[in-house]
Design a protein around this motif. Sequence first.
Motif, PDB file in Angstrom:
ATOM      1  N   GLU A  23       0.852  -1.189   0.000  1.00 10.22           N
ATOM      2  CA  GLU A  23       0.000   0.000   0.000  1.00 10.22           C
ATOM      3  C   GLU A  23       0.888   1.239   0.000  1.00 10.22           C
ATOM      4  OE1 GLU A  23      -3.693   1.901   2.606  1.00 10.22           O
ATOM      5  OE2 GLU A  23      -2.353   0.427   3.507  1.00 10.22           O
ATOM      6  N   ASP A  24       0.587   2.212  -0.869  1.00  5.96           N
ATOM      7  CA  ASP A  24       1.376   3.437  -0.854  1.00  5.96           C
ATOM      8  C   ASP A  24       0.724   4.482   0.035  1.00  5.96           C
ATOM      9  OD1 ASP A  24      -0.661   4.640  -2.286  1.00  5.96           O
ATOM     10  OD2 ASP A  24       0.441   4.760  -4.178  1.00  5.96           O
ATOM     11  N   SER A  25       1.317   5.675   0.095  1.00  3.96           N
ATOM     12  CA  SER A  25       0.866   6.701   1.042  1.00  3.96           C
ATOM     13  C   SER A  25      -0.534   7.232   0.753  1.00  3.96           C
ATOM     14  CB  SER A  25       1.860   7.870   1.046  1.00  3.96           C
ATOM     15  OG  SER A  25       1.988   8.413  -0.255  1.00  3.96           O
ATOM     16  N   ASN A  79      -9.805 -18.881  -4.723  1.00  8.61           N
ATOM     17  CA  ASN A  79      -9.394 -18.065  -3.578  1.00  8.61           C
ATOM     18  C   ASN A  79      -7.961 -17.568  -3.740  1.00  8.61           C
ATOM     19  OD1 ASN A  79     -11.758 -18.217  -2.014  1.00  8.61           O
ATOM     20  ND2 ASN A  79     -11.216 -20.280  -1.352  1.00  8.61           N
ATOM     21  N   LEU A  80      -7.750 -16.278  -3.517  1.00 13.37           N
ATOM     22  CA  LEU A  80      -6.416 -15.699  -3.553  1.00 13.37           C
ATOM     23  C   LEU A  80      -6.036 -15.251  -2.152  1.00 13.37           C
ATOM     24  CD1 LEU A  80      -6.710 -13.390  -6.726  1.00 13.37           C
ATOM     25  CD2 LEU A  80      -6.087 -15.812  -6.610  1.00 13.37           C
ATOM     26  N   ILE A  81      -4.844 -15.626  -1.723  1.00  7.52           N
ATOM     27  CA  ILE A  81      -4.345 -15.190  -0.413  1.00  7.52           C
ATOM     28  C   ILE A  81      -3.419 -14.002  -0.646  1.00  7.52           C
ATOM     29  CG2 ILE A  81      -3.049 -15.843   1.642  1.00  7.52           C
ATOM     30  CD1 ILE A  81      -3.837 -18.739   1.108  1.00  7.52           C
ATOM     31  N   LEU A  82      -3.814 -12.847  -0.101  1.00  2.00           N
ATOM     32  CA  LEU A  82      -3.072 -11.611  -0.325  1.00  2.00           C
ATOM     33  C   LEU A  82      -2.425 -11.134   0.965  1.00  2.00           C
ATOM     34  CD1 LEU A  82      -5.836  -9.697  -2.357  1.00  2.00           C
ATOM     35  CD2 LEU A  82      -4.105 -11.270  -3.249  1.00  2.00           C
ATOM     36  N   TYR A  83      -1.118 -10.899   0.929  1.00  2.00           N
ATOM     37  CA  TYR A  83      -0.413 -10.266   2.041  1.00  2.00           C
ATOM     38  C   TYR A  83      -0.128  -8.825   1.630  1.00  2.00           C
ATOM     39  CZ  TYR A  83       0.507 -14.735   4.415  1.00  2.00           C
ATOM     40  OH  TYR A  83       0.382 -15.932   5.076  1.00  2.00           O
ATOM     41  N   ILE A  84      -0.583  -7.862   2.418  1.00  2.00           N
ATOM     42  CA  ILE A  84      -0.417  -6.450   2.073  1.00  2.00           C
ATOM     43  C   ILE A  84       0.610  -5.797   3.005  1.00  2.00           C
ATOM     44  CG2 ILE A  84      -1.569  -4.223   1.809  1.00  2.00           C
ATOM     45  CD1 ILE A  84      -4.134  -5.716   1.199  1.00  2.00           C
ATOM     46  N   ILE A  85       1.647  -5.212   2.393  1.00  2.00           N
ATOM     47  CA  ILE A  85       2.685  -4.522   3.150  1.00  2.00           C
ATOM     48  C   ILE A  85       2.183  -3.115   3.456  1.00  2.00           C
ATOM     49  CG2 ILE A  85       5.093  -3.753   3.129  1.00  2.00           C
ATOM     50  CD1 ILE A  85       5.532  -5.889   0.879  1.00  2.00           C
ATOM     51  N   ASP A  86       2.080  -2.787   4.729  1.00  2.85           N
ATOM     52  CA  ASP A  86       1.525  -1.500   5.150  1.00  2.85           C
ATOM     53  C   ASP A  86       2.383  -0.337   4.679  1.00  2.85           C
ATOM     54  OD1 ASP A  86       1.158   0.790   7.348  1.00  2.85           O
ATOM     55  OD2 ASP A  86      -0.624  -0.478   7.343  1.00  2.85           O
ATOM     56  N   ALA A  87       1.735   0.782   4.370  1.00  4.25           N
ATOM     57  CA  ALA A  87       2.443   1.977   3.886  1.00  4.25           C
ATOM     58  C   ALA A  87       3.401   2.535   4.930  1.00  4.25           C
ATOM     59  CB  ALA A  87       1.428   3.047   3.482  1.00  4.25           C
ATOM     60  N   LYS A  88       3.171   2.223   6.208  1.00  3.81           N
ATOM     61  CA  LYS A  88       4.004   2.768   7.279  1.00  3.81           C
ATOM     62  C   LYS A  88       5.294   1.986   7.499  1.00  3.81           C
ATOM     63  CE  LYS A  88      -0.025   4.634   9.733  1.00  3.81           C
ATOM     64  NZ  LYS A  88      -0.814   4.581  10.981  1.00  3.81           N
ATOM     65  N   VAL A  89       5.444   0.865   6.788  1.00  6.02           N
ATOM     66  CA  VAL A  89       6.674   0.079   6.923  1.00  6.02           C
ATOM     67  C   VAL A  89       7.838   0.913   6.401  1.00  6.02           C
ATOM     68  CG1 VAL A  89       7.900  -1.970   6.070  1.00  6.02           C
ATOM     69  CG2 VAL A  89       5.502  -2.136   6.743  1.00  6.02           C
ATOM     70  N   PRO A  90       8.982   0.995   7.129  1.00  9.57           N
ATOM     71  CA  PRO A  90      10.128   1.803   6.681  1.00  9.57           C
ATOM     72  C   PRO A  90      10.583   1.424   5.274  1.00  9.57           C
ATOM     73  CG  PRO A  90      10.443   1.060   8.931  1.00  9.57           C
ATOM     74  CD  PRO A  90       9.218   0.356   8.425  1.00  9.57           C
ATOM     75  N   GLU A  91      11.114   2.409   4.566  1.00 11.67           N
ATOM     76  CA  GLU A  91      11.477   2.224   3.166  1.00 11.67           C
ATOM     77  C   GLU A  91      12.434   1.059   2.949  1.00 11.67           C
ATOM     78  OE1 GLU A  91      11.522   2.594  -0.836  1.00 11.67           O
ATOM     79  OE2 GLU A  91      10.167   3.458   0.638  1.00 11.67           O
ATOM     80  N   ARG A  92      13.486   0.976   3.751  1.00 16.59           N
ATOM     81  CA  ARG A  92      14.455  -0.107   3.569  1.00 16.59           C
ATOM     82  C   ARG A  92      13.783  -1.463   3.754  1.00 16.59           C
ATOM     83  NH1 ARG A  92      19.754  -1.103   3.220  1.00 16.59           N
ATOM     84  NH2 ARG A  92      20.281   1.110   3.280  1.00 16.59           N
ATOM     85  N   ALA A  93      12.885  -1.563   4.733  1.00 13.46           N
ATOM     86  CA  ALA A  93      12.189  -2.829   4.980  1.00 13.46           C
ATOM     87  C   ALA A  93      11.277  -3.179   3.801  1.00 13.46           C
ATOM     88  CB  ALA A  93      11.370  -2.736   6.268  1.00 13.46           C
ATOM     89  N   ARG A  94      10.600  -2.175   3.235  1.00 15.55           N
ATOM     90  CA  ARG A  94       9.720  -2.407   2.073  1.00 15.55           C
ATOM     91  C   ARG A  94      10.533  -2.954   0.902  1.00 15.55           C
ATOM     92  NH1 ARG A  94       4.876   0.460   1.477  1.00 15.55           N
ATOM     93  NH2 ARG A  94       5.445   1.322  -0.544  1.00 15.55           N
ATOM     94  N   LEU A  95      11.693  -2.344   0.656  1.00 13.85           N
ATOM     95  CA  LEU A  95      12.533  -2.811  -0.450  1.00 13.85           C
ATOM     96  C   LEU A  95      13.091  -4.198  -0.172  1.00 13.85           C
ATOM     97  CD1 LEU A  95      14.465   0.453  -1.415  1.00 13.85           C
ATOM     98  CD2 LEU A  95      12.509  -0.563  -2.561  1.00 13.85           C
ATOM     99  N   ASP A 173      16.126   5.401   1.379  1.00 12.74           N
ATOM    100  CA  ASP A 173      15.069   6.199   1.997  1.00 12.74           C
ATOM    101  C   ASP A 173      15.045   7.613   1.412  1.00 12.74           C
ATOM    102  OD1 ASP A 173      13.008   6.524   4.099  1.00 12.74           O
ATOM    103  OD2 ASP A 173      14.421   7.971   4.928  1.00 12.74           O
ATOM    104  N   PHE A 174      16.222   8.179   1.199  1.00 14.35           N
ATOM    105  CA  PHE A 174      16.327   9.540   0.679  1.00 14.35           C
ATOM    106  C   PHE A 174      15.785   9.626  -0.751  1.00 14.35           C
ATOM    107  CE2 PHE A 174      18.836  13.282  -0.849  1.00 14.35           C
ATOM    108  CZ  PHE A 174      18.380  14.205   0.083  1.00 14.35           C
ATOM    109  N   LEU A 175      16.126   8.650  -1.579  1.00 14.17           N
ATOM    110  CA  LEU A 175      15.641   8.653  -2.959  1.00 14.17           C
ATOM    111  C   LEU A 175      14.125   8.452  -2.997  1.00 14.17           C
ATOM    112  CD1 LEU A 175      18.418   6.667  -4.879  1.00 14.17           C
ATOM    113  CD2 LEU A 175      18.206   9.124  -4.483  1.00 14.17           C
ATOM    114  N   ALA A 176      13.613   7.646  -2.088  1.00 12.76           N
ATOM    115  CA  ALA A 176      12.159   7.451  -2.005  1.00 12.76           C
ATOM    116  C   ALA A 176      11.470   8.745  -1.581  1.00 12.76           C
ATOM    117  CB  ALA A 176      11.829   6.336  -1.015  1.00 12.76           C
ATOM    118  N   LEU A 177      12.065   9.472  -0.634  1.00 11.54           N
ATOM    119  CA  LEU A 177      11.503  10.762  -0.203  1.00 11.54           C
ATOM    120  C   LEU A 177      11.443  11.731  -1.386  1.00 11.54           C
ATOM    121  CD1 LEU A 177      13.206  11.392   3.268  1.00 11.54           C
ATOM    122  CD2 LEU A 177      10.786  10.935   2.838  1.00 11.54           C
TER     123      LEU A 177
END
Length: 297
Positions: A23-25, A79-95, A173-177
Amino acid sequence: DKQSKLIESVLMRIPLPVFYLAEDSVGRIIVVDGLQRLSTFQRFVNDKLKLKLPTQEELNGKRFSELSPKLQNRIEDCNLILYIIDAKVPERARLDIFERVNGGVPLTRQQMRNCLYMGSATRFLKEEADNDLFRKVTGKSLAVDTMRDREFVNRFCAFKLLPLSEYKGDMDDFLALGLKRMNSMSQSDLTRLSNEFRRGLVNNYVVFRQHAFRKHTEGQDGRSTINASLWDVMSTGLSNYPESLVEARSAQLVKAFSPLMKNEDFIRAITYGPNGPQRVRERFQMAEKVFKEVFDA
Protein backbone atom coordinates in the motif's frame (compact mmCIF):
# COMPACT_ATOMS: atom_id res chain seq x y z
CA ASP A 1 2.75 -22.69 -21.66
CA LYS A 2 3.21 -21.36 -18.14
CA GLN A 3 -0.02 -19.37 -18.33
CA SER A 4 -1.93 -22.46 -19.44
CA LYS A 5 -0.40 -24.51 -16.61
CA LEU A 6 -1.51 -21.87 -14.11
CA ILE A 7 -5.11 -22.03 -15.35
CA GLU A 8 -4.95 -25.82 -15.27
CA SER A 9 -3.80 -25.71 -11.63
CA VAL A 10 -6.80 -23.57 -10.69
CA LEU A 11 -9.16 -25.94 -12.51
CA MET A 12 -7.57 -28.82 -10.59
CA ARG A 13 -8.14 -26.86 -7.34
CA ILE A 14 -4.43 -26.75 -6.52
CA PRO A 15 -3.77 -23.88 -4.03
CA LEU A 16 -1.89 -20.93 -5.48
CA PRO A 17 1.19 -19.32 -3.87
CA VAL A 18 0.60 -16.20 -1.80
CA PHE A 19 0.34 -12.80 -3.54
CA TYR A 20 2.29 -9.89 -2.01
CA LEU A 21 0.95 -6.36 -2.36
CA ALA A 22 2.08 -3.00 -0.99
CA GLU A 23 0.00 0.00 0.00
CA ASP A 24 1.38 3.44 -0.85
CA SER A 25 0.87 6.70 1.04
CA VAL A 26 -2.37 7.54 -0.82
CA GLY A 27 -3.91 4.10 -0.41
CA ARG A 28 -3.12 2.62 -3.84
CA ILE A 29 -2.28 -1.07 -3.90
CA ILE A 30 0.83 -2.10 -5.84
CA VAL A 31 1.63 -5.68 -6.80
CA VAL A 32 4.98 -6.77 -5.37
CA ASP A 33 4.83 -10.44 -6.33
CA GLY A 34 2.17 -12.10 -8.49
CA LEU A 35 1.70 -9.64 -11.34
CA GLN A 36 2.20 -12.29 -14.03
CA ARG A 37 -0.34 -14.59 -12.40
CA LEU A 38 -2.91 -11.79 -12.09
CA SER A 39 -2.28 -10.77 -15.70
CA THR A 40 -2.86 -14.37 -16.79
CA PHE A 41 -6.23 -14.49 -15.02
CA GLN A 42 -7.21 -11.15 -16.56
CA ARG A 43 -6.29 -12.30 -20.06
CA PHE A 44 -8.05 -15.63 -19.67
CA VAL A 45 -11.38 -14.39 -18.33
CA ASN A 46 -11.42 -11.76 -21.09
CA ASP A 47 -10.98 -14.48 -23.73
CA LYS A 48 -7.53 -13.20 -24.76
CA LEU A 49 -5.78 -16.44 -23.84
CA LYS A 50 -6.30 -19.80 -25.49
CA LEU A 51 -5.18 -22.77 -23.40
CA LYS A 52 -2.26 -24.79 -24.67
CA LEU A 53 -2.61 -28.15 -22.90
CA PRO A 54 -2.01 -30.97 -25.43
CA THR A 55 -2.45 -33.68 -22.78
CA GLN A 56 -5.84 -32.28 -21.70
CA GLU A 57 -8.10 -32.85 -24.69
CA GLU A 58 -11.15 -31.26 -23.06
CA LEU A 59 -9.18 -28.06 -22.26
CA ASN A 60 -6.67 -27.75 -25.09
CA GLY A 61 -7.35 -24.77 -27.37
CA LYS A 62 -10.24 -23.54 -25.21
CA ARG A 63 -10.92 -19.96 -24.17
CA PHE A 64 -12.73 -19.04 -20.95
CA SER A 65 -16.09 -18.59 -22.70
CA GLU A 66 -15.76 -22.08 -24.19
CA LEU A 67 -15.44 -23.83 -20.83
CA SER A 68 -18.40 -25.43 -19.12
CA PRO A 69 -20.18 -23.30 -16.48
CA LYS A 70 -18.75 -25.60 -13.81
CA LEU A 71 -15.15 -24.93 -14.87
CA GLN A 72 -15.82 -21.22 -15.33
CA ASN A 73 -17.02 -21.09 -11.73
CA ARG A 74 -13.79 -22.72 -10.54
CA ILE A 75 -11.83 -19.92 -12.16
CA GLU A 76 -14.08 -17.13 -10.90
CA ASP A 77 -14.32 -18.57 -7.37
CA CYS A 78 -10.60 -19.26 -6.99
CA ASN A 79 -9.39 -18.07 -3.58
CA LEU A 80 -6.42 -15.70 -3.55
CA ILE A 81 -4.35 -15.19 -0.41
CA LEU A 82 -3.07 -11.61 -0.33
CA TYR A 83 -0.41 -10.27 2.04
CA ILE A 84 -0.42 -6.45 2.07
CA ILE A 85 2.69 -4.52 3.15
CA ASP A 86 1.52 -1.50 5.15
CA ALA A 87 2.44 1.98 3.89
CA LYS A 88 4.00 2.77 7.28
CA VAL A 89 6.67 0.08 6.92
CA PRO A 90 10.13 1.80 6.68
CA GLU A 91 11.48 2.22 3.17
CA ARG A 92 14.45 -0.11 3.57
CA ALA A 93 12.19 -2.83 4.98
CA ARG A 94 9.72 -2.41 2.07
CA LEU A 95 12.53 -2.81 -0.45
CA ASP A 96 13.95 -5.79 1.45
CA ILE A 97 10.54 -7.49 1.42
CA PHE A 98 10.11 -6.69 -2.27
CA GLU A 99 13.54 -8.18 -3.02
CA ARG A 100 12.95 -11.34 -0.97
CA VAL A 101 9.49 -12.27 -2.22
CA ASN A 102 9.63 -11.22 -5.88
CA GLY A 103 9.55 -14.48 -7.78
CA GLY A 104 10.49 -13.16 -11.20
CA VAL A 105 13.75 -11.74 -12.51
CA PRO A 106 15.73 -10.15 -9.62
CA LEU A 107 15.12 -6.40 -9.54
CA THR A 108 17.47 -3.55 -8.69
CA ARG A 109 16.51 -1.09 -5.97
CA GLN A 110 15.64 1.53 -8.60
CA GLN A 111 13.37 -0.91 -10.42
CA MET A 112 11.61 -1.57 -7.12
CA ARG A 113 11.20 2.16 -6.51
CA ASN A 114 9.80 2.46 -10.02
CA CYS A 115 7.04 0.03 -9.00
CA LEU A 116 6.38 1.42 -5.54
CA TYR A 117 6.25 5.12 -6.48
CA MET A 118 4.69 4.98 -9.92
CA GLY A 119 3.28 8.32 -11.01
CA SER A 120 4.47 11.70 -12.25
CA ALA A 121 7.84 11.15 -10.51
CA THR A 122 8.66 7.90 -12.30
CA ARG A 123 7.48 9.36 -15.62
CA PHE A 124 9.84 12.28 -15.02
CA LEU A 125 12.79 9.94 -14.43
CA LYS A 126 12.05 8.02 -17.62
CA GLU A 127 11.67 11.12 -19.79
CA GLU A 128 14.88 12.71 -18.53
CA ALA A 129 16.90 9.49 -18.77
CA ASP A 130 15.66 8.97 -22.35
CA ASN A 131 16.64 12.51 -23.36
CA ASP A 132 19.50 12.83 -25.87
CA LEU A 133 21.21 15.46 -23.71
CA PHE A 134 21.43 13.10 -20.73
CA ARG A 135 22.80 10.31 -22.90
CA LYS A 136 25.38 12.59 -24.46
CA VAL A 137 26.67 14.04 -21.18
CA THR A 138 26.81 10.64 -19.45
CA GLY A 139 28.36 9.00 -22.51
CA LYS A 140 25.58 6.40 -22.56
CA SER A 141 27.51 4.66 -19.79
CA LEU A 142 24.62 4.15 -17.36
CA ALA A 143 22.74 0.86 -17.77
CA VAL A 144 19.19 1.26 -19.03
CA ASP A 145 17.97 -2.29 -18.36
CA THR A 146 18.67 -2.02 -14.61
CA MET A 147 17.42 1.61 -14.49
CA ARG A 148 20.84 2.83 -13.37
CA ASP A 149 20.25 5.84 -15.62
CA ARG A 150 16.98 6.66 -13.84
CA GLU A 151 18.67 6.23 -10.47
CA PHE A 152 21.04 9.07 -11.34
CA VAL A 153 18.13 11.31 -12.31
CA ASN A 154 16.47 10.29 -9.03
CA ARG A 155 19.62 11.30 -7.12
CA PHE A 156 19.67 14.74 -8.72
CA CYS A 157 16.00 15.31 -7.88
CA ALA A 158 16.35 14.18 -4.27
CA PHE A 159 19.40 16.33 -3.53
CA LYS A 160 17.89 19.27 -5.43
CA LEU A 161 14.49 19.18 -3.74
CA LEU A 162 15.26 18.07 -0.19
CA PRO A 163 17.36 19.85 2.45
CA LEU A 164 20.69 18.15 3.03
CA SER A 165 19.71 17.87 6.69
CA GLU A 166 17.04 15.33 5.69
CA TYR A 167 19.72 12.91 4.53
CA LYS A 168 20.30 10.52 7.45
CA GLY A 169 22.59 7.98 5.83
CA ASP A 170 20.05 5.76 4.07
CA MET A 171 20.22 6.49 0.34
CA ASP A 172 17.21 4.23 -0.43
CA ASP A 173 15.07 6.20 2.00
CA PHE A 174 16.33 9.54 0.68
CA LEU A 175 15.64 8.65 -2.96
CA ALA A 176 12.16 7.45 -2.01
CA LEU A 177 11.50 10.76 -0.20
CA GLY A 178 12.50 12.54 -3.40
CA LEU A 179 10.00 10.52 -5.45
CA LYS A 180 7.25 11.16 -2.91
CA ARG A 181 7.92 14.89 -3.10
CA MET A 182 7.86 14.80 -6.91
CA ASN A 183 4.55 12.91 -6.98
CA SER A 184 2.99 15.77 -5.02
CA MET A 185 4.41 18.53 -7.25
CA SER A 186 2.47 20.43 -9.92
CA GLN A 187 3.34 20.03 -13.58
CA SER A 188 4.78 23.56 -13.69
CA ASP A 189 7.10 22.73 -10.79
CA LEU A 190 8.21 19.53 -12.52
CA THR A 191 8.87 21.50 -15.71
CA ARG A 192 11.02 23.91 -13.70
CA LEU A 193 12.88 20.95 -12.18
CA SER A 194 13.47 19.54 -15.68
CA ASN A 195 14.91 22.86 -16.83
CA GLU A 196 17.25 22.95 -13.83
CA PHE A 197 18.33 19.36 -14.44
CA ARG A 198 19.17 20.04 -18.07
CA ARG A 199 20.96 23.27 -17.16
CA GLY A 200 23.16 21.29 -14.81
CA LEU A 201 23.93 18.77 -17.57
CA VAL A 202 24.79 21.46 -20.11
CA ASN A 203 27.00 23.36 -17.66
CA ASN A 204 28.95 20.28 -16.64
CA TYR A 205 29.53 19.28 -20.26
CA VAL A 206 30.63 22.80 -21.26
CA VAL A 207 33.25 22.79 -18.50
CA PHE A 208 34.42 19.18 -18.30
CA ARG A 209 33.37 17.61 -21.61
CA GLN A 210 33.94 13.81 -21.57
CA HIS A 211 35.21 13.97 -17.96
CA ALA A 212 31.92 15.34 -16.58
CA PHE A 213 30.99 13.57 -13.30
CA ARG A 214 34.16 11.46 -13.47
CA LYS A 215 37.32 11.52 -11.38
CA HIS A 216 40.05 13.06 -13.49
CA THR A 217 43.12 15.21 -13.42
CA GLU A 218 43.92 18.10 -15.74
CA GLY A 219 45.15 16.88 -19.12
CA GLN A 220 43.95 13.29 -18.55
CA ASP A 221 43.21 11.43 -21.81
CA GLY A 222 41.32 8.30 -20.74
CA ARG A 223 37.83 8.58 -19.32
CA SER A 224 37.06 7.02 -15.94
CA THR A 225 33.67 5.69 -14.87
CA ILE A 226 30.93 8.04 -13.70
CA ASN A 227 31.10 8.61 -9.96
CA ALA A 228 27.64 8.83 -8.34
CA SER A 229 28.86 11.00 -5.45
CA LEU A 230 30.54 13.44 -7.84
CA TRP A 231 27.35 13.45 -9.89
CA ASP A 232 25.34 14.49 -6.81
CA VAL A 233 27.38 17.60 -6.07
CA MET A 234 28.18 18.67 -9.64
CA SER A 235 24.78 18.10 -11.27
CA THR A 236 22.93 19.99 -8.53
CA GLY A 237 25.64 22.59 -7.96
CA LEU A 238 25.99 23.75 -11.56
CA SER A 239 22.21 23.72 -12.06
CA ASN A 240 22.10 26.91 -9.98
CA TYR A 241 24.02 29.09 -12.43
CA PRO A 242 23.10 30.52 -15.86
CA GLU A 243 24.69 28.74 -18.81
CA SER A 244 26.21 31.98 -20.09
CA LEU A 245 27.97 32.62 -16.75
CA VAL A 246 29.32 29.07 -16.51
CA GLU A 247 30.60 29.18 -20.08
CA ALA A 248 32.29 32.53 -19.47
CA ARG A 249 34.05 31.26 -16.34
CA SER A 250 34.66 27.66 -17.40
CA ALA A 251 38.46 28.04 -17.36
CA GLN A 252 38.32 29.48 -13.85
CA LEU A 253 36.12 26.61 -12.67
CA VAL A 254 38.49 24.01 -14.14
CA LYS A 255 41.39 25.70 -12.37
CA ALA A 256 39.50 25.87 -9.06
CA PHE A 257 38.14 22.33 -9.35
CA SER A 258 41.50 20.73 -10.16
CA PRO A 259 42.81 20.88 -6.56
CA LEU A 260 39.68 19.05 -5.36
CA MET A 261 40.67 16.05 -7.48
CA LYS A 262 43.94 15.95 -5.50
CA ASN A 263 42.40 16.74 -2.12
CA GLU A 264 42.48 13.62 0.07
CA ASP A 265 39.43 14.66 2.07
CA PHE A 266 37.31 15.24 -1.05
CA ILE A 267 38.47 12.02 -2.73
CA ARG A 268 37.66 10.12 0.46
CA ALA A 269 34.22 11.76 0.59
CA ILE A 270 33.32 10.57 -2.92
CA THR A 271 35.02 7.17 -2.74
CA TYR A 272 35.04 5.46 0.67
CA GLY A 273 31.71 4.95 2.40
CA PRO A 274 30.31 7.81 0.31
CA ASN A 275 26.73 7.37 1.54
CA GLY A 276 27.58 8.19 5.15
CA PRO A 277 25.98 11.48 6.32
CA GLN A 278 29.34 13.06 7.17
CA ARG A 279 30.85 12.12 3.78
CA VAL A 280 27.82 13.58 1.99
CA ARG A 281 28.00 16.86 3.94
CA GLU A 282 31.77 17.13 3.38
CA ARG A 283 31.63 16.79 -0.39
CA PHE A 284 28.74 19.21 -0.77
CA GLN A 285 30.42 21.81 1.45
CA MET A 286 33.75 21.55 -0.36
CA ALA A 287 32.15 21.76 -3.80
CA GLU A 288 29.95 24.68 -2.73
CA LYS A 289 33.05 26.57 -1.60
CA VAL A 290 34.55 26.18 -5.09
CA PHE A 291 31.36 27.35 -6.78
CA LYS A 292 31.22 30.48 -4.62
CA GLU A 293 34.86 31.29 -5.32
CA VAL A 294 34.26 31.10 -9.07
CA PHE A 295 30.77 32.50 -9.54
CA ASP A 296 30.14 34.81 -6.57
CA ALA A 297 33.40 36.74 -6.86
